[in-house]
Design an enzyme around this catalytic site. Structure first.
Site, short mmCIF file in Angstrom:
data_model
loop_
_atom_site.label_atom_id
_atom_site.label_comp_id
_atom_site.label_asym_id
_atom_site.label_seq_id
_atom_site.Cartn_x
_atom_site.Cartn_y
_atom_site.Cartn_z
N CYS A 161 -1.83 -35.10 50.65
CA CYS A 161 -1.12 -34.39 49.57
C CYS A 161 -1.99 -33.31 48.94
CB CYS A 161 -0.59 -35.36 48.51
SG CYS A 161 0.58 -36.54 49.15
N GLN A 204 -6.97 -41.02 40.19
CA GLN A 204 -8.15 -41.55 40.89
C GLN A 204 -9.28 -41.92 39.93
OE1 GLN A 204 -8.12 -42.37 44.00
NE2 GLN A 204 -6.28 -41.30 44.66
#
Ligand code: PMP
Length: 575
Positions: free
Chosen positions: A532, A370
């Site tokens: 997740c 990310q």
């Protein structure tokens, strides 16, 4: 007397890089005297290495009040930066300051080249302080939420007058390059794509690059010395070099193409972990990690009888550095954290964590899935051992990712796939390995995707990660403002100043799946579920959340449409 922005640009353009740095220093001499009475803790800007005090003299009230910045620092370079900020914001109202694309000024002056990453943090701290003073002024008199011009208009109106247009962050121009976002959905509405944390869309340039490879010079890589083979090798290794410089690696040989972040992390856990982690060793991670950066360490710890320990988080979802220090007071073999959480959006202070971890002898693994697509990264400045990320979150193709490792770490890591290309010599009873990166790239590489990723990196560099981050943060602030109006809504994670373009939330009595379905009806694409991060959701005592995540192409109109669709969904589901 403070120079105007135009005067600063003119001077800058006439100088070579060395003289530009000198000029930056001298600019600070123009700074007005700062009153001693204003050198208070309240006016201190956080995130700066040097001491910086910043406040504003305000005349009038509300969005049209005029703000004059007053600031000082004990560092000469920071004093120069303050003068640039004063010149850029000079004569603007609070609303104009809030909407001003200051990053385009920094880009035009190429400040990256002149200031260290720590200074960049400090500069970001100053800009955030200025924005929050301006936002408070704007909010002070406006009872209705101020819609302001959209970001595209802002870039054109407030920045293009002082800068070359190419230097401005023009979100309309950026969005125009993404075919998926410009294809109407059934019913003729445009998609509001808020799931870039899962996968970003691809710009035309990346799509074209992959097509170019397939149509014009595809061949296997590192095999043929014929013309196509030579060209494909040049392209693949060119992509590797570009990616190396993008994350500031000291050599392209540190860049290993993998299928993605998950594969990269598993590679480290197996190839490095099995060899270097033994019974009783400690591995640190956090409960906020994506399963890809959690399960491999959990399994490694089980297999090697090591201990997996969690670094506590603060109440707002940031790594508790004091608690980390305590954990690091005894030897730690490995620490694995993300650069940015895919659920909380928290940006972790990687350089600080790595510095502390190194002192304890730990190998530092960063899950950059990310962070790399959204924040400038320097593996050398941060001094991390391993960094992994995926192409598909970085405007690039699926099926390709990157594993970066320091030279010595790659030397001491075992290959886990064996076969063609990764060998040095193969005998009947034993074999030896090539050097990295070949050692870790057995078989045929994801050639087309890797070249596509190189193009995605080129595209991202052209737009500028600092500008992308600033843009995403402004969208996050807008989302925060809107979400705070909804009763029973809880946002997880820290305030906008500590996060990237990700916001996860839940609403009392409303199931995220129902919400997602109603948002989808309006062409608003969000993600729902545990993202997740099951251990994190369990710790937060929620089974699922709704997540919006941004990329360079999202606009303030996207946010408005999302908020409108959300209001509608909430009123339907609460009927
Ligand atoms: N880590 C983080 C923080 C992620 O957000 C993701 C993707 N959601 C991954 C790891 C896994 O990435 P990939 O599916 O590309 O392997």
């Amino acid at each position: 007397m403070i120079p105007t922005l135009a005067e600063i640009f003119e001077e800058f353009n006439d100088l070579d890089a060395e003289d530009q740095s000198l000029f930056l220093l001298e600019l600070g001499d123009d700074l007005d005297e700062f009153p001693d009475s204003a050198r208070t803790d309240e006016n201190l800007v956080h995130g700066c290495q040097s001491q910086v005090w910043l406040t504003a003299c305000i005349s009038g009230s509300g969005p049209d009040s005029r703000m004059q910045l007053v600031a000082d620092s004990d560092s000469a370079i920071v004093r120069g930066l303050i003068v640039i900020l004063q010149a850029a914001y000079s004569g603007l109202t609070a609303r104009e300051i809030r909407d001003f694309d200051i990053q385009s000024v920094f880009r035009a002056l190429n400040l990256q080249q002149h200031i260290s990453p720590q200074r960049r943090n400090g500069l970001r701290g100053m800009v955030e302080r200025i924005n929050s003073i301006a936002a408070a002024q704007v909010a002070s008199c406006s009872s209705s939420v101020d819609s302001g011009p959209n970001v595209a208009e802002r870039s054109r109106t407030s920045v293009a007058v002082t800068l070359p247009v190419s230097a401005a962050f023009d979100v309309a121009h950026i969005r125009g390059q993404f075919p998926v976002l410009n294809r109407p959905l059934a019913g003729g509405i445009a998609p509001v794509y808020l799931d870039s944390g899962a996968s970003a869309q691809k710009p035309q340039a990346v799509i074209e690059k992959q097509r170019e490879v397939e149509e014009q010079y595809f061949a296997n890589a590192h095999r043929g010395t014929y013309q196509l083979g030579v060209r494909i090798d040049e392209e693949l290794e060119g992509a590797r070099s570009r990616i190396a410089s993008f994350i500031d690696a000291d050599s392209p040989d540190r860049i290993i193409f993998t299928p993605g972040t998950t594969a990269g992390l598993n590679y480290i856990a197996t190839g490095w972990g099995r060899r270097h982690v033994g019974p009783g060793d400690r591995i640190l991670t956090t409960i906020a990690e994506h399963h890809a950066n959690f399960v491999p360490w959990q399994q490694l710890a089980r297999e090697r009888q090591a201990q997996l320990q969690l670094i506590p988080l603060t109440d707002d979802g940031r790594i508790d550095l004091a608690a980390l220090d305590e954990l690091l007071s005894a030897p730690v073999r490995l620490i694995a954290v993300s650069g940015m959480s895919n659920m909380l959006g928290t940006i972790n202070p990687i350089a600080e964590i790595a510095q502390r971890a190194r002192a304890a002898g730990a190998c530092v693994v960063i899950d950059g899935a990310q962070s790399v697509p959204h924040l400038p990264v320097s593996v050398q400045q941060d001094d991390v051992d391993f960094l992994v990320f995926s192409g598909h979150k970085l405007y690039g193709p699926t099926g390709v990712g990157v594993l970066y490792g320091k030279a010595e770490r790659l030397d001491e890591m075992d290959p886990i796939f064996f076969g063609g290309h990764m060998i040095d010599r193969v005998g009947v009873s034993d074999s030896t390995w090539a050097k990295a990166p070949a050692k870790f790239e057995a078989g045929t590489a994801p050639i087309v995707q890797a070249i596509g990723l190189g193009e995605a990196v080129r595209w991202t560099e052209e737009v500028g990660l600092a500008a992308i981050h600033a843009h995403e943060q402004s969208l996050v602030r807008q989302v925060f403002e809107g979400l705070q109006q909804i009763a029973g809504l809880k946002i997880f994670g820290p305030g906008p100043e500590h996060r990237g373009g990700i916001v996860s939330f839940c609403i009392d009595g409303i199931h995220p799946e129902d919400l997602a379905a109603l948002l989808d009806e309006r062409g608003v694409f969000t993600r729902h579920g545990h993202h997740c991060t099951m251990p994190l959701h369990a710790a937060l005592q929620v089974t699922g959340t709704t997540r919006v995540s941004f990329a360079a192409y999202n606009t303030s109109t996207d946010v408005e449409q999302f908020l409108a669709a959300l209001q509608r969904a909430v009123s339907i589901l609460r009927r």
